[in-house]
Design a protein around this motif. Structure first.
Motif, short mmCIF file in Angstrom:
data_model
loop_
_atom_site.label_atom_id
_atom_site.label_comp_id
_atom_site.label_asym_id
_atom_site.label_seq_id
_atom_site.Cartn_x
_atom_site.Cartn_y
_atom_site.Cartn_z
N THR A 37 83.07 46.38 48.32
CA THR A 37 83.60 45.47 47.31
C THR A 37 82.49 44.51 46.89
O THR A 37 81.57 44.23 47.66
N SER A 38 82.59 44.02 45.66
CA SER A 38 81.59 43.08 45.16
C SER A 38 81.72 41.74 45.87
O SER A 38 82.71 41.47 46.56
N SER A 39 80.73 40.89 45.71
CA SER A 39 80.71 39.61 46.43
C SER A 39 81.90 38.73 46.07
O SER A 39 82.36 37.93 46.88
N ASP A 40 82.44 38.88 44.84
CA ASP A 40 83.61 38.08 44.46
C ASP A 40 84.92 38.85 44.64
O ASP A 40 85.98 38.38 44.24
N THR A 66 86.17 41.35 43.17
CA THR A 66 86.87 41.80 41.96
C THR A 66 86.59 43.27 41.64
O THR A 66 87.32 43.87 40.85
N TYR A 67 85.53 43.83 42.21
CA TYR A 67 85.19 45.24 41.99
C TYR A 67 85.09 45.96 43.33
O TYR A 67 84.78 45.35 44.36
N ILE A 98 88.29 48.26 39.51
CA ILE A 98 88.56 46.84 39.30
C ILE A 98 89.94 46.54 39.87
O ILE A 98 90.79 47.43 39.98
N LEU A 117 77.04 47.53 35.18
CA LEU A 117 78.03 46.95 36.08
C LEU A 117 77.69 47.21 37.54
O LEU A 117 77.90 46.34 38.40
N THR A 139 74.88 44.83 38.40
CA THR A 139 75.33 43.44 38.41
C THR A 139 76.12 43.11 39.67
O THR A 139 75.91 42.06 40.30
N HIS A 140 77.02 44.00 40.06
CA HIS A 140 77.94 43.68 41.15
C HIS A 140 77.57 44.32 42.49
O HIS A 140 78.07 43.88 43.53
N PHE A 141 76.72 45.33 42.48
CA PHE A 141 76.36 45.99 43.74
C PHE A 141 74.86 46.22 43.87
O PHE A 141 74.43 46.92 44.79
#
Length: 310
Positions: free
Chosen positions: A210-213, A215-216, A236, A258, A261-263
């Motif tokens: 999962t992403s740091s926030d 959300t993904y 998501i 994406l 950005t997230h991973f």
């Protein structure tokens, strides 16, 4: 305008009663039609109007606090300690003082997503005179980390149409004969099975990321594009609380914006099916044992020129 005080209020059942200041009979309040429902509490002085509902019955409408000072709101930060999505209520803990009560009926949720246990939240609340202050507005500031509750891919996420998602992956990956060779279906059953069992293995190894926030979510499919870029499944959070926790956004290459950005700091790892690389090597010292019956039962798997002719 009539005035009175809230005599009884039941958020779960959705009603209240006002004791009029003039001493007349109590007046029924339908909370579902009351905009200021989250501000009401037992003993609160209110203004209201009488609505005739027919058959000699009446209700209170436009119920509002008589004095704004009686409903002063406070703000704080906390986390969702408990949430029952079926009944639509829960509690927020702040770590200091009593838990705060929240409910679908009386709380305004900032955003389309209902809370989950463990979510960090900002809340506005009022003291109602009851045991627990009531949350009137809730904003999720950080989603709780996702924890797998099962190992089936289609319990994990909505795939947007099973066949379509498999087709999308096949179009992105190196060409492979994904249909059954001896019993063609016109689909891609081999890829469908591969994707499901790869996910199971990744859950067992703790490699669904999962992403740091939070959300993904993503996992490594183990497949590559014709240019040898790794392919990842990207998800998501699902805004529908009664559905799977995630929704498939699509299959993305390693260089996808994406994904980076997230991973980008730690792309999901491949599934591993062995600890000793030596198991991949053929040991010619071992004796082969041919299952003759199995060979005869599946002659159709051999090229036509190699099949026995009787």
């Amino acid at each position: 305008m009539p005035t009175g005080s809230i005599k009884v209020i039941d958020f779960e059942r959705g009603f209240a009663f006002i004791a009029p200041d003039d001493g007349s009979n109590d007046v029924y309040v339908r909370l579902s039609t009351t905009e200021s429902v989250s501000l009401l509490r037992r003993g609160l002085q209110v203004n209201y109007v009488i609505i005739e509902t027919g058959a000699g019955k009446r209700e209170a409408g436009n119920v509002v606090p008589a004095n704004d000072a009686d409903v002063a709101t406070r703000s704080t930060h906390g986390w969702v300690k408990f949430w029952n999505n079926v009944k639509g209520f829960g509690f927020v803990s702040t770590g200091d003082g009593p838990d705060l009560y929240l409910a679908r009926r009386s709380t305004r949720f900032d955003g389309s997503q209902l809370p989950s246990e463990g979510d960090e939240v900002d809340v506005e609340y009022v003291h109602t005179g009851e045991r627990n202050p009531v949350v009137i507005k809730l904003t999720i500031t950080r989603l709780a980390p996702w924890k797998p509750s099962g190992i089936a891919l289609f319990d994990f996420a909505e795939m947007g149409g099973r066949a379509q998602s498999v087709d999308q992956l096949a179009a992105l990956a190196e060409p492979e004969p994904w249909d059954n060779g001896h019993e063609p279906t016109g689909g891609k059953p081999i890829l469908d099975s591969y994707l499901r069992y790869t996910y199971v293995r990744l859950v067992e190894e703790g490699k669904v990321s999962t992403s740091s926030d939070n959300t993904y979510a993503s996992f490594n499919t183990g497949l590559v594009t014709p240019m040898q870029e790794e392919i990842f499944a990207l998800f998501i959070r699902n805004p529908s609380p009664d559905r799977q926790p995630w929704q498939l956004l699509g299959f993305r290459k390693r260089s996808d914006r994406l994904m980076l950005t997230h991973f980008g700091h730690a792309l999901p790892d491949l599934a591993n099916y062995f600890d000793d690389p030596g198991v991949l090597l053929y040991d010619r010292r071992l004796q082969l044992h041919i299952n003759i019956d199995h060979v005869i039962e599946h002659l159709e798997r051999f090229p036509g020129s190699s099949q026995l002719r009787v």
